[in-house]
Write a protein that holds these residues in place. Structure first.
Motif, PDB file in Angstrom:
ATOM      1  N   ARG A 146     -62.869  -7.191  16.714  1.00  0.00           N
ATOM      2  CA  ARG A 146     -61.859  -8.054  17.339  1.00  0.00           C
ATOM      3  C   ARG A 146     -60.466  -7.687  16.874  1.00  0.00           C
ATOM      4  O   ARG A 146     -60.275  -7.240  15.746  1.00  0.00           O
ATOM      5  N   ASN A 147     -59.511  -7.927  17.748  1.00  0.00           N
ATOM      6  CA  ASN A 147     -58.099  -7.800  17.412  1.00  0.00           C
ATOM      7  C   ASN A 147     -57.505  -9.188  17.246  1.00  0.00           C
ATOM      8  O   ASN A 147     -57.905 -10.127  17.938  1.00  0.00           O
ATOM      9  N   PHE A 148     -56.569  -9.298  16.319  1.00  0.00           N
ATOM     10  CA  PHE A 148     -55.887 -10.563  16.055  1.00  0.00           C
ATOM     11  C   PHE A 148     -54.382 -10.323  16.039  1.00  0.00           C
ATOM     12  O   PHE A 148     -53.926  -9.273  15.594  1.00  0.00           O
ATOM     13  N   ASP A 149     -53.623 -11.294  16.497  1.00  0.00           N
ATOM     14  CA  ASP A 149     -52.170 -11.317  16.338  1.00  0.00           C
ATOM     15  C   ASP A 149     -51.879 -12.384  15.303  1.00  0.00           C
ATOM     16  O   ASP A 149     -52.221 -13.553  15.507  1.00  0.00           O
ATOM     17  N   ILE A 150     -51.268 -11.977  14.187  1.00  0.00           N
ATOM     18  CA  ILE A 150     -51.067 -12.895  13.064  1.00  0.00           C
ATOM     19  C   ILE A 150     -49.637 -12.799  12.548  1.00  0.00           C
ATOM     20  O   ILE A 150     -49.070 -11.719  12.469  1.00  0.00           O
ATOM     21  N   GLU A 151     -49.105 -13.928  12.171  1.00  0.00           N
ATOM     22  CA  GLU A 151     -47.799 -14.003  11.517  1.00  0.00           C
ATOM     23  C   GLU A 151     -48.033 -13.786  10.028  1.00  0.00           C
ATOM     24  O   GLU A 151     -48.656 -14.619   9.369  1.00  0.00           O
ATOM     25  N   ALA A 152     -47.591 -12.639   9.498  1.00  0.00           N
ATOM     26  CA  ALA A 152     -47.791 -12.336   8.077  1.00  0.00           C
ATOM     27  C   ALA A 152     -46.814 -11.266   7.624  1.00  0.00           C
ATOM     28  O   ALA A 152     -46.348 -10.459   8.432  1.00  0.00           O
ATOM     29  N   GLU A 153     -46.522 -11.279   6.319  1.00  0.00           N
ATOM     30  CA  GLU A 153     -45.628 -10.278   5.742  1.00  0.00           C
ATOM     31  C   GLU A 153     -46.362  -9.296   4.838  1.00  0.00           C
ATOM     32  O   GLU A 153     -45.830  -8.231   4.542  1.00  0.00           O
ATOM     33  N   THR A 154     -47.562  -9.671   4.393  1.00  0.00           N
ATOM     34  CA  THR A 154     -48.339  -8.799   3.515  1.00  0.00           C
ATOM     35  C   THR A 154     -49.812  -8.793   3.936  1.00  0.00           C
ATOM     36  O   THR A 154     -50.265  -9.685   4.642  1.00  0.00           O
ATOM     37  N   VAL A 155     -50.542  -7.787   3.458  1.00  0.00           N
ATOM     38  CA  VAL A 155     -51.982  -7.720   3.702  1.00  0.00           C
ATOM     39  C   VAL A 155     -52.656  -8.950   3.100  1.00  0.00           C
ATOM     40  O   VAL A 155     -53.559  -9.534   3.710  1.00  0.00           O
ATOM     41  N   ALA A 156     -52.219  -9.392   1.934  1.00  0.00           N
ATOM     42  CA  ALA A 156     -52.814 -10.565   1.288  1.00  0.00           C
ATOM     43  C   ALA A 156     -52.697 -11.812   2.170  1.00  0.00           C
ATOM     44  O   ALA A 156     -53.627 -12.621   2.237  1.00  0.00           O
ATOM     45  N   GLU A 157     -51.592 -11.974   2.870  1.00  0.00           N
ATOM     46  CA  GLU A 157     -51.428 -13.116   3.778  1.00  0.00           C
ATOM     47  C   GLU A 157     -52.420 -13.038   4.931  1.00  0.00           C
ATOM     48  O   GLU A 157     -52.980 -14.055   5.350  1.00  0.00           O
ATOM     49  N   ILE A 158     -52.643 -11.833   5.441  1.00  0.00           N
ATOM     50  CA  ILE A 158     -53.610 -11.654   6.528  1.00  0.00           C
ATOM     51  C   ILE A 158     -55.001 -12.029   6.041  1.00  0.00           C
ATOM     52  O   ILE A 158     -55.734 -12.751   6.724  1.00  0.00           O
ATOM     53  N   VAL A 159     -55.375 -11.563   4.855  1.00  0.00           N
ATOM     54  CA  VAL A 159     -56.681 -11.859   4.270  1.00  0.00           C
ATOM     55  C   VAL A 159     -56.877 -13.372   4.173  1.00  0.00           C
ATOM     56  O   VAL A 159     -57.919 -13.901   4.552  1.00  0.00           O
ATOM     57  N   LYS A 160     -55.859 -14.061   3.689  1.00  0.00           N
ATOM     58  CA  LYS A 160     -55.952 -15.511   3.527  1.00  0.00           C
ATOM     59  C   LYS A 160     -56.065 -16.222   4.874  1.00  0.00           C
ATOM     60  O   LYS A 160     -56.907 -17.101   5.052  1.00  0.00           O
ATOM     61  N   LYS A 161     -55.248 -15.832   5.837  1.00  0.00           N
ATOM     62  CA  LYS A 161     -55.258 -16.503   7.141  1.00  0.00           C
ATOM     63  C   LYS A 161     -56.552 -16.271   7.907  1.00  0.00           C
ATOM     64  O   LYS A 161     -56.992 -17.138   8.658  1.00  0.00           O
ATOM     65  N   LEU A 162     -57.161 -15.100   7.722  1.00  0.00           N
ATOM     66  CA  LEU A 162     -58.417 -14.808   8.421  1.00  0.00           C
ATOM     67  C   LEU A 162     -59.634 -15.179   7.582  1.00  0.00           C
ATOM     68  O   LEU A 162     -60.766 -14.993   8.021  1.00  0.00           O
ATOM     69  N   ASP A 163     -59.399 -15.692   6.372  1.00  0.00           N
ATOM     70  CA  ASP A 163     -60.472 -16.092   5.467  1.00  0.00           C
ATOM     71  C   ASP A 163     -61.474 -14.949   5.258  1.00  0.00           C
ATOM     72  O   ASP A 163     -62.678 -15.102   5.440  1.00  0.00           O
ATOM     73  N   LEU A 164     -60.939 -13.784   4.865  1.00  0.00           N
ATOM     74  CA  LEU A 164     -61.758 -12.591   4.650  1.00  0.00           C
ATOM     75  C   LEU A 164     -62.011 -12.361   3.170  1.00  0.00           C
ATOM     76  O   LEU A 164     -61.236 -12.801   2.323  1.00  0.00           O
ATOM     77  N   ASN A 165     -63.078 -11.646   2.871  1.00  0.00           N
ATOM     78  CA  ASN A 165     -63.400 -11.239   1.507  1.00  0.00           C
ATOM     79  C   ASN A 165     -63.068  -9.750   1.401  1.00  0.00           C
ATOM     80  O   ASN A 165     -63.715  -8.919   2.046  1.00  0.00           O
TER      81      ASN A 165
END
Length: 64
Positions: free
Chosen positions: A11-30
Motif C-alpha cells: 500500500r501507498n500512504f500520504d502522510i504529514e511527517a518530517e522524519t522517518v520516526a514520525e512516519i513509523v509512529k503514525k503508521l504504528d509500525l515496528n
C-alpha cells in the motif's frame, strides 16, 4: 505530505511527517520488521524527509 510505500501491506500512504520516526509512529509500525529507504538509500529514524522523497518500508525476510 510525503508519499510512503509499505511493502508488507502493498500500500501507498500520504502522510504529514518530517522524519522517518514520525512516519513509523503514525503508521504504528515496528521497525524490526522493515528496512527503510529514502530515495534508495538505507536510513534511520532520525532521517528527515521532504515531499519529493521516495520512502519505502521493505519487509525483512529471513530463513533457516
Amino acid at each position: 505530505m510525503v508519499k510512503v510505500y509499505n511493502e508488507k501491506e502493498a500500500r501507498n500512504f500520504d502522510i504529514e511527517a518530517e522524519t522517518v520516526a514520525e512516519i513509523v509512529k503514525k503508521l504504528d509500525l515496528n521497525l524490526n520488521e522493515f528496512i527503510v529507504t529514502v530515495n534508495g538509500e538505507l536510513c534511520v529514524g532520525a532521517t528527515k524527509v521532504k515531499n519529493s522523497d521516495d520512502i519505502k518500508f521493505l519487509s525483512v525476510v529471513s530463513g533457516g
